[in-house]
Every structure is written in C-alpha cells, then in structure tokens.
Scaffold this active site. Structure first.
Site, PDB file in Angstrom:
ATOM      1  N   CYS A 131       0.880  -1.148   0.022  1.00 58.59           N
ATOM      2  CA  CYS A 131      -0.041   0.079  -0.143  1.00 58.59           C
ATOM      3  C   CYS A 131       0.887   1.357   0.152  1.00 58.59           C
ATOM      4  CB  CYS A 131      -1.005  -0.048   1.123  1.00 58.59           C
ATOM      5  SG  CYS A 131      -2.460   1.153   0.766  1.00 58.59           S
ATOM      6  N   ASP A 171      -3.938   1.242   9.632  1.00 61.19           N
ATOM      7  CA  ASP A 171      -5.207   2.427   9.757  1.00 61.19           C
ATOM      8  C   ASP A 171      -5.698   2.140  11.288  1.00 61.19           C
ATOM      9  OD1 ASP A 171      -5.327   1.274   6.679  1.00 61.19           O
ATOM     10  OD2 ASP A 171      -6.379   3.227   6.908  1.00 61.19           O
TER      11      ASP A 171
END
Ligand code: RUB
Length: 320
Positions: free
Chosen positions: A125, A194
C-alpha cells in the site's frame, strides 16, 4: 474547500491514507467554524457535532479519523462559552495537525534504526509512516532496495513507487500475489496501519495479512509504522474494528459483473494481521512489541478504561 467537499474526497479516496484522512478532516472541521450558525453556544455545538458526524461517516476503518475528531471535539464540548468553544476548536485542530506531522517524522527516525545498510525491504500500500522510515534510512546513507506491491484494486502502490523513485531508491514493483515468491529475498517487511486493536492486531490495506503470513513462514521480520492515534481505544471493551467493504465496481466493471449471474464480487478494503505476525510497532513515542498496545492507548492516547466507558455509555444512550 467546504467540509462536505472534503468528506466526499475522503469517501472517494481522493484524500486517502489514515494519517492524511485525519489531518484533512480536522482541517475541514476548523474551516467549517466560519460557516456555522454561532448565535449561541448550543446552536454552534449542534452544528459542529453534525459536521464531525459527516466526516466520521466517510470511511469506517481508519481509527485515526475518530481519534482526531474526538481529540478536537472533546475540548469544544467542554467549553463554557461560545468564544471558548471556537478557541478550543482552533487550538486543538492546529495542535493535532502539527503533532501528527511531527509524529510521522519521528517515526521515520525511529523506524530507520531498524533498517540496516544493504537491506531489501518490502512494503504494501502507500503509507506515509512506512515510507518515512525507508526514506530516512536512505537519507542516512543506508543502501536499501524495496519491493513494492501493486495494491489491487486501487493501485496505491503507484504512489509508493513514485515516492521511492523520486528519492532514487532502487525499487521493484510486483503484483500483490507475487509477495510470497519474493519473500526469501526480503530482510524486513514494513507497512503502515489504519487501526491497531488493544490485542496488538493490526488493520491495514487488504493483502497485508497474507504478506505477514508469508513473512512469518520465511522468518522475515515485519515492522508496522503507526502514529499512536492509530490505536483503537474502543477495542478495550471488545468493540471490533469495522472493515470497509467498497464498491464491487472497483474490482470488476459493472457491465462484466452484470453479465455473470452466479458471481458475486467482494471488495474488503482492509484486513487484520494478528499480533503474533507483527514483530514491532514503531510509533512516535518509541518502538513497542504489539503486546503493549493497551499501554500505548492508556499512556499516550490518554484514554483510560473509565473515560472510554463514559463515552461508550453516552454513545449508547444517543442510539436509544
Ligand atoms: C491506506 C492504507 C495505509 C494506512 C497507513 O488505505 O492502508 O497503509 O492508511 O497510511 P487507503 P499512513 O488507501 O484505502 O486509504 O501511514 O499514511 O497513515
């Protein structure tokens, strides 16, 4: 840009990545102050709560968003006058933005200590915190090479390889499913997060847990780079982190999917990597094993179980 435009940009991922989402949301809340009805403290609070709710509803997984909004709104709610509320909004918002930016730099410095000269790294990512560690190691003169994944379906890997390329770091771009094939060449996997649960489980972009599994099998260490506001206080009482399910059209075009009557497309945006596959979490306060997640929530986020219980009760009353 209005608060509603920012919210839309977060929802559509024009603004993305947990840290950037939190900063953009806080900035939008601060700017929103100029547009709300400030005829009384009560009216002002109502409108600011509604605005915070709009931002909160954009994406459900990155806990940086509720943590940042809580940090700002908590002092706004406690204000005794309208002026005090507005001052609290501005000073808290500025403090959050400044400290979260500094946190990423500090994570870079601390994370770089765990990267050795000659290391071959893998990342998944596009994480500012993970990139900060790699870029800082490179800045210190360590020769590193990076394997970066493509990151289906939204290809955030492109952002990562551009940043690495701009820094002059030799980079190999691979499809997500090639991660295990190259794992024996990797010295260290480094990813962002996250949300981190109280049991040390790490929520990050879908595919992270497969990479962690492959790293574990190959005895390759995995480091998570995450600001302390990525830790999720609500998990103390057993609340689960919601995994965002995005539009199937991001995975398969609607005209193709529509012609396949027996096929359902799933598009979870994140997954959960259990703590036993995480070797270290690098925060701006230092590097910790995942088992210390509760201590980080209590000591550095300043959320103890009593405060959390109070908020949890209030939320439940609101829903009734
Ligand atoms: C982004 C993602 C990132 C974390 C950490 O997902 O999973 O790894 O948010 O990023 P998306 P950062 O692209 O769906 O938002 O370290 O920049 O906060």
């Amino acid at each position: 840009m209005s608060l509603y435009e920012t919210a839309e940009k977060i929802r559509t991922m024009e603004i993305r990545g947990a840290g950037k989402i939190a900063r953009a949301a806080v900035e939008a809340l601060k700017d929103h102050d100029h547009t709300v009805d400030a005829s009384s403290l009560e009216r002002y609070l109502q409108e600011m709560e509604r605005a915070a709710g709009t931002l909160l509803a954009t994406r459900p997984t990155a806990v940086s968003l509720p943590n940042a909004l809580h940090f700002v709104m908590n002092s706004v709610r406690r204000a005794a006058s309208l002026d005090e509320a507005r001052r609290a909004l501005h000073s808290r918002a500025d403090a959050f933005i400044a400290s979260s930016t500094t946190a990423v730099e500090r994570i870079g410095e601390i994370g770089a200590r765990h990267i050795s000269d000659g290391d071959v790294l893998m990342t998944h990512c596009n994480s500012q915190a993970a990139l900060a560690c790699i870029l800082e190691a490179h800045r210190q003169g360590k020769e590193v090479e990076v394997f970066a994944t493509e990151v289906r379906p939204r290809n955030q890997g492109l952002l990562t390889i551009r940043a690495l390329n701009d820094a002059g770091i030799p980079t190999r771009y691979i499809v997500d499913s090639a991660a295990r094939s190259f794992m024996n060449d990797i010295d260290l996997v480094i990813v962002g997060s996250d949300a981190i649960a109280v049991n040390g489980a790490v929520v990050n972009k879908i595919g992270t847990s497969q990479i962690a599994l492959a790293a574990h099998e190959a005895r390759t260490n995995l480091v998570v780079a995450a600001e302390t506001y990525k830790f999720a206080p609500r998990t103390i009482l057993g609340e689960l982190i919601e995994i965002e399910e995005r539009d199937p059209g991001e995975v398969l075009a609607a005209d193709i999917a529509g012609a396949l009557r027996h096929v359902t497309v799933h598009n979870p945006a994140f997954d959960v990597t259990p703590a036993e596959y995480v070797d270290l979490i690098v925060t701006e306060q230092g590097a910790f094993p995942p088992e210390l997640a509760y201590v980080i929530i209590r000591e550095y986020l300043g959320w103890d179980i009593e405060e959390f219980q109070k908020i949890f009760e209030i939320d439940h009353q609101d829903q009734e």
